[in-house]
Write an enzyme that holds these catalytic residues in place. Structure first.
Site, mmCIF file in Angstrom:
data_model
loop_
_atom_site.group_PDB
_atom_site.id
_atom_site.type_symbol
_atom_site.label_atom_id
_atom_site.label_comp_id
_atom_site.label_asym_id
_atom_site.label_seq_id
_atom_site.Cartn_x
_atom_site.Cartn_y
_atom_site.Cartn_z
ATOM 1 N N GLU A 102 -53.206 48.790 -74.827
ATOM 2 C CA GLU A 102 -53.525 49.312 -73.497
ATOM 3 C C GLU A 102 -54.485 50.475 -73.691
ATOM 4 O O GLU A 102 -54.414 51.183 -74.703
ATOM 5 C CB GLU A 102 -52.264 49.797 -72.775
ATOM 6 C CG GLU A 102 -51.232 48.736 -72.514
ATOM 7 C CD GLU A 102 -51.598 47.788 -71.389
ATOM 8 O OE1 GLU A 102 -52.503 48.109 -70.584
ATOM 9 O OE2 GLU A 102 -50.989 46.715 -71.312
ATOM 10 N N ASP A 127 -55.101 29.067 -62.093
ATOM 11 C CA ASP A 127 -54.625 30.424 -61.826
ATOM 12 C C ASP A 127 -55.785 31.416 -61.830
ATOM 13 O O ASP A 127 -55.856 32.328 -61.004
ATOM 14 C CB ASP A 127 -53.569 30.821 -62.858
ATOM 15 C CG ASP A 127 -52.502 31.740 -62.289
ATOM 16 O OD1 ASP A 127 -52.505 32.011 -61.067
ATOM 17 O OD2 ASP A 127 -51.648 32.189 -63.079
#
Length: 189
Positions: A102, A127
């Site tokens: 992250e 998706d």
């Protein structure tokens, strides 16, 4: 709103860290097989959601390392799509927790995150198409579905991917592998 955009950008960076972006690790035969499979699997998504197939295939190449990333090969997730609140969403069938990185303005760190699992690659494309077509910030891109280059430029401008060269990389892949051949003029949003 700004915090949400930052959170989404962080998620995309993290997904890229998990999925890998190396494109040189696949042989020419593996690359051709990936392209042909992706071109076939993206068609229903393009028709339903309007994302140019060439864009989706190029993004899948870049974001999954030709389908060789752990996330792509194990979960058929070509775009690093995450589970929100451990829920897979309307298309994925499950979530899997994987190591990732992250990042924010202060730096990057290793952690774990929940990513979507699909029964088949076609669902990953669906998706991805659903995400882009229903997310308000990408609406301007859908004014350019007949121009794949402009479409990805607008998607990138709207905040998809933090790499300043992301749109250029996608356009290069579309040109290098003639991915435009997969685009349909019949797609609708």
């Amino acid at each position: 709103m700004r915090q949400r955009i930052i959170a989404i950008l962080i998620a995309i960076v993290a997904a890229l860290a998990v999925t890998g972006t190396a494109t040189a690790s696949a042989s020419k035969a593996e690359q051709q097989r990936f392209i042909e499979d992706a071109g076939r699997n993206v068609a229903p998504s393009q028709e339903k959601y309007g994302v140019p197939a060439s864009v989706a295939v190029a993004q899948a190449i870049l974001e999954s390392g030709w389908g060789k990333s752990d996330l792509a090969s194990g979960s058929r997730n070509l775009f690093g799509m995450k589970c929100k609140d451990r829920k897979p969403g309307p298309i994925a069938t499950d979530c899997v927790k994987l190591p990732t990185s992250e990042c924010d303005k202060s730096g990057c760190w290793k952690t774990h995150a929940w990513f979507r699992v699909y029964d088949k690659v076609e669902d990953s494309f669906a998706d991805h198409g659903l995400y882009l077509s229903t997310n308000e910030r990408y609406a301007k891109a859908f004014d350019h579905t007949a121009d794949a280059d402009r479409f990805i430029v607008e998607v990138h401008r709207a905040g998809y991917a933090t790499d300043p060269k992301y749109a250029d990389k996608i356009i290069k892949l579309m040109n290098q592998y003639d991915l435009y051949r997969f685009n349909s003029t019949e797609s609708r949003v």
